[in-house]
Design an enzyme around this catalytic site. Sequence first.
Site, PDB file in Angstrom:
ATOM      1  N   LYS A 163       0.868  -1.185   0.000  1.00 11.99           N
ATOM      2  CA  LYS A 163       0.000   0.000   0.000  1.00 11.99           C
ATOM      3  C   LYS A 163       0.892   1.218   0.000  1.00 11.99           C
ATOM      4  CE  LYS A 163      -4.554   0.558   0.461  1.00 11.99           C
ATOM      5  NZ  LYS A 163      -5.558  -0.500   0.260  1.00 11.99           N
TER       6      LYS A 163
HETATM    7  N1  GLU Z   1      -7.353  -0.194  -2.874  1.00  6.73           N
HETATM    8  C1  GLU Z   1      -8.109  -1.397  -3.115  1.00  6.73           C
HETATM    9  C2  GLU Z   1      -8.049  -2.316  -1.909  1.00  6.73           C
HETATM   10  O1  GLU Z   1      -7.843  -1.892  -0.813  1.00  6.73           O
HETATM   11  C3  GLU Z   1      -7.717  -2.073  -4.421  1.00  6.73           C
HETATM   12  C4  GLU Z   1      -6.302  -2.527  -4.520  1.00  6.73           C
HETATM   13  C5  GLU Z   1      -5.900  -3.024  -5.904  1.00  6.73           C
HETATM   14  O2  GLU Z   1      -6.728  -3.082  -6.800  1.00  6.73           O
HETATM   15  O3  GLU Z   1      -4.709  -3.333  -6.042  1.00  6.73           O
HETATM   16  O4  GLU Z   1      -8.297  -3.493  -2.005  1.00  6.73           O
END
Ligand code: GLU
Length: 417
Positions: free
Chosen positions: A103
């Site tokens: 993240k």
């Molecule tokens: N931000 C989204 C999550 O927390 C999607 C992450 C992604 O598609 O890589 O799952």
Amino acid sequence: MSSLHEAANRQFQRAADLIDLNPEYRKILSEPENEVIVNFPVRMDSGDLRLFRGYRIQHNNVLGPYKGGLRFHPDVDLDEVKALAAWMTFKCSLVGLPYGGAKGGVTINPMDFSERELERLVRRFTHQLGDTIGPEIDIPAPDVGTNAQMMDWIMDTYANVSGPGGRQQLRGVVTGKSVEVGGSLGREAATGQGVLYALRHWCGETGQRLSGLQVSIQGFGNVGSHFARLADREGCVIVAVADHTATLHNPDGMDIPKLFDYAREERMIKGFPGAIEVNTEDLFAFPVDAFIPAALENQITAERAETMSCRVIVEAANGPTTFDAEEILNAKGVDIIPDVLANAGGVVVSYFEWLQNQSGRAWRIDDVDTRLREIIWDANDKVVNMKAELNCTHRDAAYAVSLHRLADVYDRRGIFP
Ligand code: GLU
């Protein structure tokens, strides 16, 4: 406020105890592998130069390249991003994707910047991340405060500074792009769609109909608004919706298509006719069948949990329920469909986008929908079976499924060197 990373670790440790996870894997998974922090300058429209701090935390890549969103929000800090990165590892493992977890984010309120400033910021951040990201290394995606346009800028910046070869595959450096530049059909609605599948699965598990279910939603961004639109189509009655500007209530159910358009237009729900505005705290106390937190973490606190009278919480947001609140809700008999399962639809369609970029072939929307449903349904089945086997909550069962897969891969690969 206590550490979110510690709270995430407590969830993980509880499930690790339950399945007697190998202590070495437990040690590895309790901290991220890489913590990248960059400070980078961006020229403002005024001519001033400002310095920003960006993060990319890579939690684990034993299953495949690191994967996870980028968040632009004033509360972004190292602790939060570490927790969010760990949840991505468990989420990708749970739904069987060939990805690890990561993240990232920048500590800003994107609303405070012009479009041009945001473009410069995104491009400079991407450049500063350098080889930290890549289609086979670490693949960002949208999260709170970021969108398809920003993903397009990331892709373009990355492609421009990479060599001339493999331009098609390079598009897979980031997912959640606009369809025109290599995004997937269905990506925008995917997380909300997955949340609805999870709710439908819970209905099957508990022997009731989805149609007619009374629902409250906290958050009307990408996830909450698409969930509302799709749930409304299935006959759910959405009685309350909140965003950062207002909490709206209509006991007869809101006109969701109108609210959806209104929110797109106004960029907020405040002022929407056809519902009455109530206090923020009222949202939690309305008696409903399902409560959908689709905003930020730590929203369902112990205090709020005491006032809640729903039968199921489907965690569309990451980490919306605090550890203490969860104990209260468990004691009350409220089922909680955990984030790592409930909101996995987004990363699943991100995976489809990445596959399309690799192969140079675009999928039709019904192929995306069918495959998304299969993957999410299968993961929900696995969690419910594990729950019966271990006699535990949905969350612990989800972690158990996820940790079993990670442990199995570690068993086979071993630990280098
Ligand atoms: N931000 C989204 C999550 O927390 C999607 C992450 C992604 O598609 O890589 O799952």
